[in-house]
Scaffold this motif. Structure first.
Motif, PDB file in Angstrom:
ATOM      1  N   LEU A 211     -53.989  29.031 -27.685  1.00 12.66           N
ATOM      2  CA  LEU A 211     -54.911  28.350 -28.597  1.00 12.66           C
ATOM      3  C   LEU A 211     -55.638  27.214 -27.886  1.00 12.66           C
ATOM      4  O   LEU A 211     -56.834  26.985 -28.128  1.00 12.66           O
ATOM      5  CB  LEU A 211     -54.151  27.827 -29.814  1.00 12.66           C
ATOM      6  N   LEU A 212     -54.957  26.510 -27.013  1.00 14.61           N
ATOM      7  CA  LEU A 212     -55.617  25.435 -26.272  1.00 14.61           C
ATOM      8  C   LEU A 212     -56.682  25.990 -25.338  1.00 14.61           C
ATOM      9  O   LEU A 212     -57.748  25.401 -25.161  1.00 14.61           O
ATOM     10  CB  LEU A 212     -54.590  24.636 -25.480  1.00 14.61           C
ATOM     11  N   GLN A 213     -56.417  27.146 -24.735  1.00 12.47           N
ATOM     12  CA  GLN A 213     -57.415  27.781 -23.871  1.00 12.47           C
ATOM     13  C   GLN A 213     -58.672  28.141 -24.655  1.00 12.47           C
ATOM     14  O   GLN A 213     -59.771  28.151 -24.102  1.00 12.47           O
ATOM     15  CB  GLN A 213     -56.831  29.035 -23.217  1.00 12.47           C
ATOM     16  N   ARG A 222     -55.537  40.524 -28.247  1.00 14.07           N
ATOM     17  CA  ARG A 222     -55.001  40.808 -26.912  1.00 14.07           C
ATOM     18  C   ARG A 222     -54.591  39.537 -26.179  1.00 14.07           C
ATOM     19  O   ARG A 222     -53.592  39.519 -25.456  1.00 14.07           O
ATOM     20  CB  ARG A 222     -56.030  41.582 -26.084  1.00 14.07           C
ATOM     21  N   SER A 223     -55.388  38.467 -26.331  1.00 16.03           N
ATOM     22  CA  SER A 223     -55.038  37.225 -25.636  1.00 16.03           C
ATOM     23  C   SER A 223     -53.765  36.612 -26.216  1.00 16.03           C
ATOM     24  O   SER A 223     -53.036  35.910 -25.511  1.00 16.03           O
ATOM     25  CB  SER A 223     -56.191  36.224 -25.727  1.00 16.03           C
ATOM     26  N   VAL A 224     -53.477  36.877 -27.484  1.00 16.06           N
ATOM     27  CA  VAL A 224     -52.253  36.374 -28.107  1.00 16.06           C
ATOM     28  C   VAL A 224     -51.057  37.227 -27.693  1.00 16.06           C
ATOM     29  O   VAL A 224     -49.970  36.723 -27.399  1.00 16.06           O
ATOM     30  CB  VAL A 224     -52.392  36.360 -29.647  1.00 16.06           C
ATOM     31  N   ILE A 225     -51.286  38.541 -27.635  1.00 13.53           N
ATOM     32  CA  ILE A 225     -50.203  39.462 -27.308  1.00 13.53           C
ATOM     33  C   ILE A 225     -49.727  39.300 -25.869  1.00 13.53           C
ATOM     34  O   ILE A 225     -48.525  39.331 -25.588  1.00 13.53           O
ATOM     35  CB  ILE A 225     -50.663  40.921 -27.552  1.00 13.53           C
ATOM     36  N   GLY A 226     -50.690  39.105 -24.945  1.00  9.24           N
ATOM     37  CA  GLY A 226     -50.370  39.089 -23.519  1.00  9.24           C
ATOM     38  C   GLY A 226     -49.198  38.207 -23.135  1.00  9.24           C
ATOM     39  O   GLY A 226     -48.202  38.694 -22.561  1.00  9.24           O
ATOM     40  N   PRO A 227     -49.260  36.894 -23.415  1.00  9.15           N
ATOM     41  CA  PRO A 227     -48.155  36.016 -23.001  1.00  9.15           C
ATOM     42  C   PRO A 227     -46.820  36.381 -23.642  1.00  9.15           C
ATOM     43  O   PRO A 227     -45.763  36.210 -23.021  1.00  9.15           O
ATOM     44  CB  PRO A 227     -48.626  34.628 -23.467  1.00  9.15           C
ATOM     45  N   MET A 228     -46.860  36.891 -24.870  1.00  7.94           N
ATOM     46  CA  MET A 228     -45.603  37.253 -25.529  1.00  7.94           C
ATOM     47  C   MET A 228     -44.936  38.436 -24.835  1.00  7.94           C
ATOM     48  O   MET A 228     -43.719  38.444 -24.589  1.00  7.94           O
ATOM     49  CB  MET A 228     -45.875  37.617 -27.006  1.00  7.94           C
ATOM     50  N   LEU A 246     -60.734  38.795 -33.669  1.00  9.71           N
ATOM     51  CA  LEU A 246     -60.488  37.374 -33.410  1.00  9.71           C
ATOM     52  C   LEU A 246     -59.644  36.795 -34.538  1.00  9.71           C
ATOM     53  O   LEU A 246     -60.008  36.893 -35.715  1.00  9.71           O
ATOM     54  CB  LEU A 246     -61.815  36.617 -33.304  1.00  9.71           C
ATOM     55  N   LEU A 247     -58.526  36.189 -34.169  1.00  7.69           N
ATOM     56  CA  LEU A 247     -57.585  35.647 -35.145  1.00  7.69           C
ATOM     57  C   LEU A 247     -57.746  34.140 -35.261  1.00  7.69           C
ATOM     58  O   LEU A 247     -57.984  33.445 -34.275  1.00  7.69           O
ATOM     59  CB  LEU A 247     -56.148  35.961 -34.722  1.00  7.69           C
ATOM     60  N   ALA A 248     -57.585  33.644 -36.472  1.00  6.93           N
ATOM     61  CA  ALA A 248     -57.571  32.202 -36.698  1.00  6.93           C
ATOM     62  C   ALA A 248     -56.332  31.597 -36.035  1.00  6.93           C
ATOM     63  O   ALA A 248     -55.371  32.297 -35.699  1.00  6.93           O
ATOM     64  CB  ALA A 248     -57.573  31.904 -38.192  1.00  6.93           C
ATOM     65  N   ALA A 249     -56.359  30.281 -35.849  1.00 13.37           N
ATOM     66  CA  ALA A 249     -55.276  29.610 -35.124  1.00 13.37           C
ATOM     67  C   ALA A 249     -53.911  29.857 -35.771  1.00 13.37           C
ATOM     68  O   ALA A 249     -52.938  30.208 -35.090  1.00 13.37           O
ATOM     69  CB  ALA A 249     -55.567  28.115 -35.038  1.00 13.37           C
ATOM     70  N   ASP A 250     -53.818  29.686 -37.085  1.00 15.85           N
ATOM     71  CA  ASP A 250     -52.533  29.887 -37.762  1.00 15.85           C
ATOM     72  C   ASP A 250     -52.064  31.331 -37.647  1.00 15.85           C
ATOM     73  O   ASP A 250     -50.865  31.604 -37.490  1.00 15.85           O
ATOM     74  CB  ASP A 250     -52.649  29.489 -39.240  1.00 15.85           C
ATOM     75  N   ALA A 251     -53.009  32.282 -37.723  1.00 12.25           N
ATOM     76  CA  ALA A 251     -52.652  33.690 -37.593  1.00 12.25           C
ATOM     77  C   ALA A 251     -52.167  33.992 -36.179  1.00 12.25           C
ATOM     78  O   ALA A 251     -51.257  34.799 -35.988  1.00 12.25           O
ATOM     79  CB  ALA A 251     -53.854  34.566 -37.946  1.00 12.25           C
ATOM     80  N   SER A 252     -52.756  33.342 -35.178  1.00 18.60           N
ATOM     81  CA  SER A 252     -52.313  33.535 -33.797  1.00 18.60           C
ATOM     82  C   SER A 252     -50.875  33.067 -33.611  1.00 18.60           C
ATOM     83  O   SER A 252     -50.062  33.746 -32.958  1.00 18.60           O
ATOM     84  CB  SER A 252     -53.230  32.768 -32.844  1.00 18.60           C
ATOM     85  N   LEU A 253     -50.550  31.910 -34.179  1.00 13.59           N
ATOM     86  CA  LEU A 253     -49.165  31.417 -34.093  1.00 13.59           C
ATOM     87  C   LEU A 253     -48.207  32.359 -34.812  1.00 13.59           C
ATOM     88  O   LEU A 253     -47.112  32.661 -34.308  1.00 13.59           O
ATOM     89  CB  LEU A 253     -49.086  30.016 -34.698  1.00 13.59           C
ATOM     90  N   SER A 254     -48.618  32.824 -35.976  1.00 13.05           N
ATOM     91  CA  SER A 254     -47.776  33.743 -36.746  1.00 13.05           C
ATOM     92  C   SER A 254     -47.513  35.025 -35.973  1.00 13.05           C
ATOM     93  O   SER A 254     -46.377  35.498 -35.869  1.00 13.05           O
ATOM     94  CB  SER A 254     -48.454  34.058 -38.085  1.00 13.05           C
ATOM     95  N   GLU A 343     -59.174  38.574 -44.217  1.00 13.79           N
ATOM     96  CA  GLU A 343     -59.733  37.224 -44.306  1.00 13.79           C
ATOM     97  C   GLU A 343     -58.677  36.174 -43.971  1.00 13.79           C
ATOM     98  O   GLU A 343     -58.968  35.165 -43.319  1.00 13.79           O
ATOM     99  CB  GLU A 343     -60.300  36.968 -45.702  1.00 13.79           C
ATOM    100  N   ARG A 344     -57.448  36.426 -44.385  1.00 14.51           N
ATOM    101  CA  ARG A 344     -56.371  35.483 -44.117  1.00 14.51           C
ATOM    102  C   ARG A 344     -56.023  35.431 -42.631  1.00 14.51           C
ATOM    103  O   ARG A 344     -55.573  34.406 -42.129  1.00 14.51           O
ATOM    104  CB  ARG A 344     -55.146  35.893 -44.929  1.00 14.51           C
ATOM    105  N   MET A 345     -56.249  36.556 -41.927  1.00 13.79           N
ATOM    106  CA  MET A 345     -55.954  36.612 -40.504  1.00 13.79           C
ATOM    107  C   MET A 345     -57.065  36.013 -39.647  1.00 13.79           C
ATOM    108  O   MET A 345     -56.820  35.557 -38.536  1.00 13.79           O
ATOM    109  CB  MET A 345     -55.718  38.064 -40.069  1.00 13.79           C
ATOM    110  N   THR A 346     -58.273  36.042 -40.140  1.00 12.98           N
ATOM    111  CA  THR A 346     -59.424  35.631 -39.313  1.00 12.98           C
ATOM    112  C   THR A 346     -60.007  34.288 -39.703  1.00 12.98           C
ATOM    113  O   THR A 346     -60.880  33.767 -39.014  1.00 12.98           O
ATOM    114  CB  THR A 346     -60.532  36.692 -39.387  1.00 12.98           C
TER     115      THR A 346
END
Length: 348
Positions: A211-213, A222-228, A246-254, A343-346
């Protein structure tokens, strides 16, 4: 403000090196008429005397020089800009046309040094025999655009610096929490639970890095999945497929925490615990729904957990706590489908 045509008429051409207008060459008269009638910002430099003429669209550029500009010698009128444009201009006088985009030219239009940028072209004006009689310039000032871009670049650089500092501090906090947990829980007999807690902190730290990047703006799946998956897929056993969402910040953390739990379980009990095991991770959009599928094959038979700890509850909760999780424990392996409103994810 007088028009360019009226300023041209006001010049005492009878006592000018170019001579009376009625005696001008036909080519010059045609070019001047075209110049005055054009909506583009233009000027003409004519003859060996380099006589300067301009049209109405060019007037704002002149500033305090406006009244004396028509008929002036080009390099005298623009003495401050002449060193910058001279090489290009001399090439045009020699018959070579050229164009530049966002060229930096220092000026002093209003009595003080000024940084300016310009997009312009020089085109030779020739007679019927091909001899160069003058140079026509079409020009636009791009100073405002360049300053805006520079300010944006500076803001981005500052944001990146802040993100780097924030990332550093977040990692320090995570390290402190891990150290505190290790000290506080060192007497706990089940050290596996302590390691699980530490792994979750690491996963959360990786999610924050992503998220900081992206400066806490939407990040791709894909950018969220990669590090995990990098933490758990050392043998290339996970196949990933899905569109660019493209996922919203909260959705990315989830999603990060959910994938961490799924991958951890697969590494301990499922397909990633054996060399022949495979995991298929895919996602898609169905109407207004975001759908994520996790399928394990080639591993041990899957069985529902005897007790529900934090990880099991997190998986059951699904994406962004939508509680739309279909979990299947089958002899051929574990599979799950997670669904949430798109909508909740993005959107945050």
């Amino acid at each position: 403000m007088q028009s360019a045509a009226s300023l041209l008429e006001a010049v005492d051409w009878d006592n000018h090196p170019l001579g009376p207008r009625e005696a001008w060459p036909e080519t010059l008269g045609m070019v001047v008429n075209s110049l005055l009638g054009s909506p583009e910002s233009m000027y003409l430099v004519w003859g060996s005397e380099r006589v300067f003429m301009f049209n109405d669209a060019y007037r704002p550029i002149l500033g305090p020089r406006l009244e004396a500009a028509q008929g002036a010698r080009f390099e005298d009128l623009w003495a401050d800009a002449w060193p910058s444009v001279e090489p290009m201009f001399l090439k045009a006088e020699a018959g070579e046309a050229s164009r530049v985009i966002d060229m930096f030219i220092p000026m002093e239009r209003y009595g003080e040094p000024e940084d300016t940028w310009w997009t312009f072209s020089y085109t030779p004006v020739r007679d019927d025999a091909g001899a160069v009689l003058g140079v026509l310039c079409i020009t636009n000032e791009t100073t405002g655009k360049m300053r805006t871009e520079a300010a944006h670049a500076e803001a981005v650089a500052q944001q990146e610096l802040l993100n780097h500092e924030l990332s550093h501090r977040v990692k320090n906090i995570m390290s402190m929490v891990q150290a505190i947990a290790a000290q506080s829980l060192k007497s706990v007999q089940d050290q596996g639970a302590v390691r699980t807690f530490e792994d979750r902190l690491i996963a959360l730290g990786h999610a924050h890095d992503v998220l900081l990047q992206h400066q806490w703006r939407p990040a791709s799946v894909r950018s969220v999945i990669g590090p995990m998956l990098d933490l758990h897929d050392g043998r290339g056993q996970v196949a990933v497929e899905g569109p660019n969402v493209l996922l919203a910040a909260d959705a990315s953390l989830s999603l990060s925490l959910l994938l961490h739990e799924l991958a951890t379980n697969a590494a301990k009990y499922g397909a990633l615990s054996v060399e022949a095991g495979r995991v298929s991770l895919s996602w898609r959009i169905e109407g207004e729904r975001f759908v994520l599928d996790w399928r394990e094959t080639g591993g041990p038979p899957a069985a529902a957990p005897a007790r529900k700890g934090f990880g099991s509850r997190l998986i059951s909760t699904g994406l962004r706590a939508a509680r739309e999780a279909e979990l299947i424990y089958a002899p051929h392996g574990f599979s799950a489908r997670f669904t949430a409103p798109l909508e909740r994810m993005t959107r945050d």
